[in-house]
Design a protein around this motif. Sequence first.
Motif, PDB file in Angstrom:
ATOM      1  N   TYR A   5       0.818  -1.209   0.000  1.00 51.09           N
ATOM      2  CA  TYR A   5       0.000   0.000   0.000  1.00 51.09           C
ATOM      3  C   TYR A   5       0.854   1.262   0.000  1.00 51.09           C
ATOM      4  CZ  TYR A   5      -3.551  -3.327   1.654  1.00 51.09           C
ATOM      5  OH  TYR A   5      -4.396  -4.403   1.781  1.00 51.09           O
ATOM      6  N   THR A   6       2.061   1.153   0.533  1.00 51.08           N
ATOM      7  CA  THR A   6       2.962   2.296   0.598  1.00 51.08           C
ATOM      8  C   THR A   6       4.275   1.891  -0.076  1.00 51.08           C
ATOM      9  OG1 THR A   6       3.665   1.563   2.787  1.00 51.08           O
ATOM     10  CG2 THR A   6       1.932   3.213   2.711  1.00 51.08           C
ATOM     11  N   THR A   7       5.261   2.769  -0.038  1.00 54.07           N
ATOM     12  CA  THR A   7       6.536   2.480  -0.692  1.00 54.07           C
ATOM     13  C   THR A   7       7.163   1.218  -0.101  1.00 54.07           C
ATOM     14  OG1 THR A   7       6.915   4.842  -1.020  1.00 54.07           O
ATOM     15  CG2 THR A   7       8.817   3.386  -1.263  1.00 54.07           C
ATOM     16  N   HIS A 162       3.048  -3.977   4.210  1.00 51.88           N
ATOM     17  CA  HIS A 162       2.024  -3.093   4.763  1.00 51.88           C
ATOM     18  C   HIS A 162       2.766  -1.857   5.268  1.00 51.88           C
ATOM     19  CE1 HIS A 162      -1.785  -1.985   6.543  1.00 51.88           C
ATOM     20  NE2 HIS A 162      -2.334  -3.128   6.176  1.00 51.88           N
ATOM     21  N   ARG A 163       2.115  -0.985   6.013  1.00 57.84           N
ATOM     22  CA  ARG A 163       2.776   0.235   6.469  1.00 57.84           C
ATOM     23  C   ARG A 163       4.015  -0.099   7.305  1.00 57.84           C
ATOM     24  NH1 ARG A 163      -1.182   2.591  11.311  1.00 57.84           N
ATOM     25  NH2 ARG A 163      -1.585   0.580  12.282  1.00 57.84           N
ATOM     26  N   GLU A 168       3.259   6.380   8.530  1.00 52.42           N
ATOM     27  CA  GLU A 168       3.194   6.245   7.078  1.00 52.42           C
ATOM     28  C   GLU A 168       1.771   6.185   6.545  1.00 52.42           C
ATOM     29  OE1 GLU A 168       5.984   3.943   3.925  1.00 52.42           O
ATOM     30  OE2 GLU A 168       5.100   2.697   5.496  1.00 52.42           O
ATOM     31  N   MET A 169       0.867   5.640   7.338  1.00 50.94           N
ATOM     32  CA  MET A 169      -0.491   5.397   6.848  1.00 50.94           C
ATOM     33  C   MET A 169      -1.420   5.261   8.047  1.00 50.94           C
ATOM     34  SD  MET A 169      -1.458   2.033   4.615  1.00 50.94           S
ATOM     35  CE  MET A 169      -2.942   1.143   4.990  1.00 50.94           C
ATOM     36  N   LYS A 197      -2.452  11.053   2.828  1.00 51.16           N
ATOM     37  CA  LYS A 197      -2.099   9.788   3.460  1.00 51.16           C
ATOM     38  C   LYS A 197      -3.211   8.754   3.228  1.00 51.16           C
ATOM     39  CE  LYS A 197       1.740  10.933   5.750  1.00 51.16           C
ATOM     40  NZ  LYS A 197       3.036  10.246   5.579  1.00 51.16           N
ATOM     41  N   LYS A 198      -2.824   7.514   2.972  1.00 56.13           N
ATOM     42  CA  LYS A 198      -3.820   6.459   2.811  1.00 56.13           C
ATOM     43  C   LYS A 198      -4.495   6.171   4.148  1.00 56.13           C
ATOM     44  CE  LYS A 198      -2.312   3.791  -1.204  1.00 56.13           C
ATOM     45  NZ  LYS A 198      -1.256   4.649  -1.721  1.00 56.13           N
TER      46      LYS A 198
END
Length: 287
Positions: A5-7, A162-163, A168-169, A197-198
């Motif tokens: 979901y993130t980098t 995941h985060r 981060e999220m 932000k997600k």
Amino acid sequence: MIRGYTTPVTEISEKDFEALVTLALEEDLPAGDITTDSLFNSNESCKAELLAKEEGVLCGLAVIHCLIGKTKANVKWKPTLSDGTALTKGAVIGTLEGSLVDVLKMERILLNFIQYLSGIATNASKVTKEFPNLLILDTRKTLPGYRKLAKYAVYMGGGANHRLNLSEMAMLKDNHVAKAGSIQSAVQIVRNANPGKKIELEIDGLSQVSEAIASNPDIILLDNFSDSDTEKAIELIKEKSSKIRIECSGGITPDKLKFLSKFQDIGVSMGYLTHTVKFLDISLDIK
């Protein structure tokens, strides 16, 4: 399929594990190695092979350079394989040449890092290969200080991240929703406070699905849903939105993965990837 979901953690650098290597050295060599220092001379040399004793996925080699630097060891490391390599039994991962005393002093620490991270990578590889149409995600259930290393190992094994941390999220759980007063209020408050932000919303029953969809989070997490409720929830979410991603979690077993694998583009988060780890059997064969 997007890997996370993130980098994702696609690489690690010395700053990610330098403190851990320092702690490991302080823990293992507070006053030298009394056995090695008593029996061997500092001018004795050796060649040592890092060997795979079982099949798996290799991870953690960058730690070796850091370990050599921290100990000022008179040793040269020559890798023959790289992180992410599928290991066969007997494969030579690389060689260490130089001071026998220095190699003996770093042997256990070196193996602890590489066996542990390779164990995580191997865990991730087994699951992702068996269920290629699922997005297998890690969690924050990692040893303190090892978070980035563990997530890197999951990625090397073919899993998704995941985060990385709480910054981060956003992930809204029942206590957050209770504070806000409703699911929609909770999502809106967090979105207003953290544009860009997600937001992931965790729900634990079918009765929350409609409001969850209406709140329009980036991801809806179905936590501990039965098989039948999982199927109903996925149908409802996909019917109402093509943008909201779906994730499942909570006591995920192989049987549950078999059931979930019939759906497309579903994420499954598994603490098992990092908190139930067997060291991969890797040895340092000193000549």
